[in-house]
Design a protein around this motif. Structure first.
Motif, PDB file in Angstrom:
ATOM      1  N   PHE A  69      16.419   6.206 -23.057  1.00 51.67           N
ATOM      2  CA  PHE A  69      17.452   6.921 -23.801  1.00 51.67           C
ATOM      3  C   PHE A  69      17.077   8.390 -23.702  1.00 51.67           C
ATOM      4  O   PHE A  69      15.927   8.765 -23.908  1.00 51.67           O
ATOM      5  N   GLY A  70      18.031   9.240 -23.331  1.00 49.23           N
ATOM      6  CA  GLY A  70      17.699  10.649 -23.112  1.00 49.23           C
ATOM      7  C   GLY A  70      16.559  10.751 -22.104  1.00 49.23           C
ATOM      8  O   GLY A  70      16.586  10.125 -21.053  1.00 49.23           O
ATOM      9  N   ASN A  71      15.535  11.520 -22.452  1.00 45.16           N
ATOM     10  CA  ASN A  71      14.368  11.693 -21.581  1.00 45.16           C
ATOM     11  C   ASN A  71      13.212  10.783 -21.974  1.00 45.16           C
ATOM     12  O   ASN A  71      12.070  11.046 -21.589  1.00 45.16           O
ATOM     13  N   TYR A  72      13.479   9.755 -22.735  1.00 49.80           N
ATOM     14  CA  TYR A  72      12.415   8.920 -23.285  1.00 49.80           C
ATOM     15  C   TYR A  72      12.562   7.475 -22.825  1.00 49.80           C
ATOM     16  O   TYR A  72      13.643   7.050 -22.427  1.00 49.80           O
ATOM     17  N   GLN A  73      11.462   6.747 -22.941  1.00 50.93           N
ATOM     18  CA  GLN A  73      11.476   5.332 -22.607  1.00 50.93           C
ATOM     19  C   GLN A  73      10.906   4.516 -23.763  1.00 50.93           C
ATOM     20  O   GLN A  73      10.013   4.974 -24.468  1.00 50.93           O
ATOM     21  N   CYS A  74      11.435   3.323 -23.920  1.00 53.43           N
ATOM     22  CA  CYS A  74      10.948   2.354 -24.895  1.00 53.43           C
ATOM     23  C   CYS A  74      10.642   1.077 -24.123  1.00 53.43           C
ATOM     24  O   CYS A  74      11.544   0.479 -23.537  1.00 53.43           O
ATOM     25  N   HIS A  75       9.379   0.691 -24.094  1.00 54.78           N
ATOM     26  CA  HIS A  75       8.955  -0.503 -23.372  1.00 54.78           C
ATOM     27  C   HIS A  75       8.770  -1.646 -24.356  1.00 54.78           C
ATOM     28  O   HIS A  75       8.112  -1.472 -25.388  1.00 54.78           O
ATOM     29  N   ILE A  76       9.322  -2.779 -24.040  1.00 53.72           N
ATOM     30  CA  ILE A  76       9.116  -3.974 -24.834  1.00 53.72           C
ATOM     31  C   ILE A  76       8.129  -4.835 -24.054  1.00 53.72           C
ATOM     32  O   ILE A  76       8.441  -5.326 -22.973  1.00 53.72           O
ATOM     33  N   GLY A  77       6.925  -4.970 -24.612  1.00 54.75           N
ATOM     34  CA  GLY A  77       5.866  -5.696 -23.933  1.00 54.75           C
ATOM     35  C   GLY A  77       5.603  -7.039 -24.591  1.00 54.75           C
ATOM     36  O   GLY A  77       5.742  -7.180 -25.805  1.00 54.75           O
ATOM     37  N   ILE A  78       5.243  -7.994 -23.802  1.00 57.65           N
ATOM     38  CA  ILE A  78       4.960  -9.337 -24.301  1.00 57.65           C
ATOM     39  C   ILE A  78       3.535  -9.384 -24.827  1.00 57.65           C
ATOM     40  O   ILE A  78       2.598  -8.940 -24.165  1.00 57.65           O
ATOM     41  N   GLU A  79       3.398  -9.922 -26.028  1.00 55.19           N
ATOM     42  CA  GLU A  79       2.092 -10.018 -26.674  1.00 55.19           C
ATOM     43  C   GLU A  79       1.909 -11.440 -27.205  1.00 55.19           C
ATOM     44  O   GLU A  79       2.751 -11.942 -27.934  1.00 55.19           O
ATOM     45  N   GLU A  80       0.826 -12.070 -26.812  1.00 52.43           N
ATOM     46  CA  GLU A  80       0.503 -13.419 -27.287  1.00 52.43           C
ATOM     47  C   GLU A  80      -0.935 -13.437 -27.789  1.00 52.43           C
ATOM     48  O   GLU A  80      -1.827 -13.044 -27.036  1.00 52.43           O
ATOM     49  N   PRO A  81      -1.188 -13.828 -29.012  1.00 52.63           N
ATOM     50  CA  PRO A  81      -0.176 -14.190 -29.991  1.00 52.63           C
ATOM     51  C   PRO A  81       0.557 -12.952 -30.478  1.00 52.63           C
ATOM     52  O   PRO A  81      -0.006 -11.855 -30.498  1.00 52.63           O
ATOM     53  N   PHE A  82       1.807 -13.140 -30.849  1.00 56.46           N
ATOM     54  CA  PHE A  82       2.658 -12.040 -31.272  1.00 56.46           C
ATOM     55  C   PHE A  82       2.575 -11.829 -32.777  1.00 56.46           C
ATOM     56  O   PHE A  82       2.575 -12.782 -33.548  1.00 56.46           O
ATOM     57  N   SER A  83       2.535 -10.577 -33.173  1.00 57.04           N
ATOM     58  CA  SER A  83       2.598 -10.200 -34.576  1.00 57.04           C
ATOM     59  C   SER A  83       3.390  -8.899 -34.664  1.00 57.04           C
ATOM     60  O   SER A  83       2.999  -7.900 -34.050  1.00 57.04           O
ATOM     61  N   PRO A  84       4.512  -8.860 -35.395  1.00 57.44           N
ATOM     62  CA  PRO A  84       5.330  -7.641 -35.437  1.00 57.44           C
ATOM     63  C   PRO A  84       4.638  -6.510 -36.190  1.00 57.44           C
ATOM     64  O   PRO A  84       3.828  -6.742 -37.080  1.00 57.44           O
ATOM     65  N   ALA A  85       4.991  -5.287 -35.827  1.00 56.47           N
ATOM     66  CA  ALA A  85       4.495  -4.094 -36.522  1.00 56.47           C
ATOM     67  C   ALA A  85       5.387  -3.852 -37.741  1.00 56.47           C
ATOM     68  O   ALA A  85       6.531  -3.435 -37.603  1.00 56.47           O
ATOM     69  N   LYS A  86       4.879  -4.162 -38.911  1.00 58.80           N
ATOM     70  CA  LYS A  86       5.661  -4.041 -40.144  1.00 58.80           C
ATOM     71  C   LYS A  86       5.597  -2.638 -40.742  1.00 58.80           C
ATOM     72  O   LYS A  86       6.513  -2.203 -41.419  1.00 58.80           O
ATOM     73  N   LYS A  87       4.501  -1.906 -40.529  1.00 59.85           N
ATOM     74  CA  LYS A  87       4.336  -0.562 -41.090  1.00 59.85           C
ATOM     75  C   LYS A  87       4.353   0.490 -39.977  1.00 59.85           C
ATOM     76  O   LYS A  87       5.097   1.454 -40.042  1.00 59.85           O
ATOM     77  N   ALA A  88       3.504   0.316 -38.967  1.00 62.99           N
ATOM     78  CA  ALA A  88       3.500   1.248 -37.836  1.00 62.99           C
ATOM     79  C   ALA A  88       4.866   1.176 -37.158  1.00 62.99           C
ATOM     80  O   ALA A  88       5.452   0.103 -37.039  1.00 62.99           O
ATOM     81  N   HIS A  89       5.395   2.324 -36.732  1.00 60.48           N
ATOM     82  CA  HIS A  89       6.740   2.324 -36.179  1.00 60.48           C
ATOM     83  C   HIS A  89       7.028   3.600 -35.399  1.00 60.48           C
ATOM     84  O   HIS A  89       6.446   4.636 -35.680  1.00 60.48           O
ATOM     85  N   PRO A  90       7.964   3.516 -34.456  1.00 58.57           N
ATOM     86  CA  PRO A  90       8.502   4.738 -33.863  1.00 58.57           C
ATOM     87  C   PRO A  90       9.621   5.264 -34.753  1.00 58.57           C
ATOM     88  O   PRO A  90      10.276   4.492 -35.462  1.00 58.57           O
ATOM     89  N   ALA A  91       9.833   6.565 -34.715  1.00 59.93           N
ATOM     90  CA  ALA A  91      10.955   7.183 -35.431  1.00 59.93           C
ATOM     91  C   ALA A  91      11.851   7.833 -34.386  1.00 59.93           C
ATOM     92  O   ALA A  91      11.394   8.652 -33.595  1.00 59.93           O
ATOM     93  N   PHE A  92      13.117   7.441 -34.387  1.00 59.20           N
ATOM     94  CA  PHE A  92      14.078   7.954 -33.428  1.00 59.20           C
ATOM     95  C   PHE A  92      14.974   8.976 -34.110  1.00 59.20           C
ATOM     96  O   PHE A  92      15.621   8.665 -35.120  1.00 59.20           O
ATOM     97  N   GLU A  93      15.018  10.200 -33.572  1.00 60.87           N
ATOM     98  CA  GLU A  93      15.937  11.208 -34.100  1.00 60.87           C
ATOM     99  C   GLU A  93      17.316  10.930 -33.519  1.00 60.87           C
ATOM    100  O   GLU A  93      17.473  10.750 -32.308  1.00 60.87           O
ATOM    101  N   VAL A  94      18.315  10.900 -34.388  1.00 57.44           N
ATOM    102  CA  VAL A  94      19.661  10.479 -34.020  1.00 57.44           C
ATOM    103  C   VAL A  94      20.664  11.561 -34.395  1.00 57.44           C
ATOM    104  O   VAL A  94      20.522  12.219 -35.428  1.00 57.44           O
ATOM    105  N   GLU A  95      21.660  11.724 -33.563  1.00 54.68           N
ATOM    106  CA  GLU A  95      22.803  12.564 -33.917  1.00 54.68           C
ATOM    107  C   GLU A  95      23.885  11.638 -34.460  1.00 54.68           C
ATOM    108  O   GLU A  95      24.136  10.576 -33.884  1.00 54.68           O
ATOM    109  N   ASN A  96      24.529  12.009 -35.570  1.00 56.11           N
ATOM    110  CA  ASN A  96      25.551  11.190 -36.232  1.00 56.11           C
ATOM    111  C   ASN A  96      24.963   9.892 -36.781  1.00 56.11           C
ATOM    112  O   ASN A  96      25.425   8.794 -36.474  1.00 56.11           O
ATOM    113  N   LEU A  97      23.946  10.048 -37.603  1.00 57.90           N
ATOM    114  CA  LEU A  97      23.233   8.913 -38.185  1.00 57.90           C
ATOM    115  C   LEU A  97      24.163   7.983 -38.966  1.00 57.90           C
ATOM    116  O   LEU A  97      24.025   6.768 -38.895  1.00 57.90           O
TER     117      LEU A  97
END
Length: 124
Positions: free
Chosen positions: A52-80
């Protein structure tokens, strides 16, 4: 120092094995990111990459999987507000937050439970 950080090249979020199509439906179809091809040498690892724009977001496979509940990326948006309406119509739960001075923001979770922050600076 003789070095300097220039930019974030990409972010990576984890997902469970076999979830590439679910990632496509969310990141491509709902958020509007563009899928980009992974290098041949990395395809065997699974996952899917988006841009998106000049950035990339990679979705990587992780086993065993555990979601990031606190750590997170923040995306700046126009027209939120428009994005929020769009997400709600797509069935995405929005968690409002007004604790960051100078910004409107909310949180969502991707289909795997990873936390994503979406924000728009008011006076930037």
């Amino acid at each position: 120092m003789t070095f300097m950080f220039k930019a974030i090249d990409h972010i990576q979020l984890a997902a469970p094995k076999g979830s590439e199509d679910i990632a496509r439906k969310f990141f491509k179809d709902i958020l509007g990111f563009i899928e980009i091809e992974k290098p041949e040498a990395l395809k065997k690892n699974g996952g899917v990459w988006f841009a998106f724009g000049n950035y990339q977001c990679h979705i990587g496979i992780e086993e065993p999987f555990s979601p990031a509940k606190k750590a997170h990326p923040a995306f700046e948006v126009e027209n939120l507000e428009e994005l929020k309406k769009h997400l709600i119509t797509k069935g995405v739960d929005v968690i409002e937050d007004n604790k960051l001075p100078g910004a409107k923001r909310f949180y969502i979770s991707d289909p795997f439970g990873n936390r994503l922050e979406l924000l728009e600076w008011i006076n930037k």
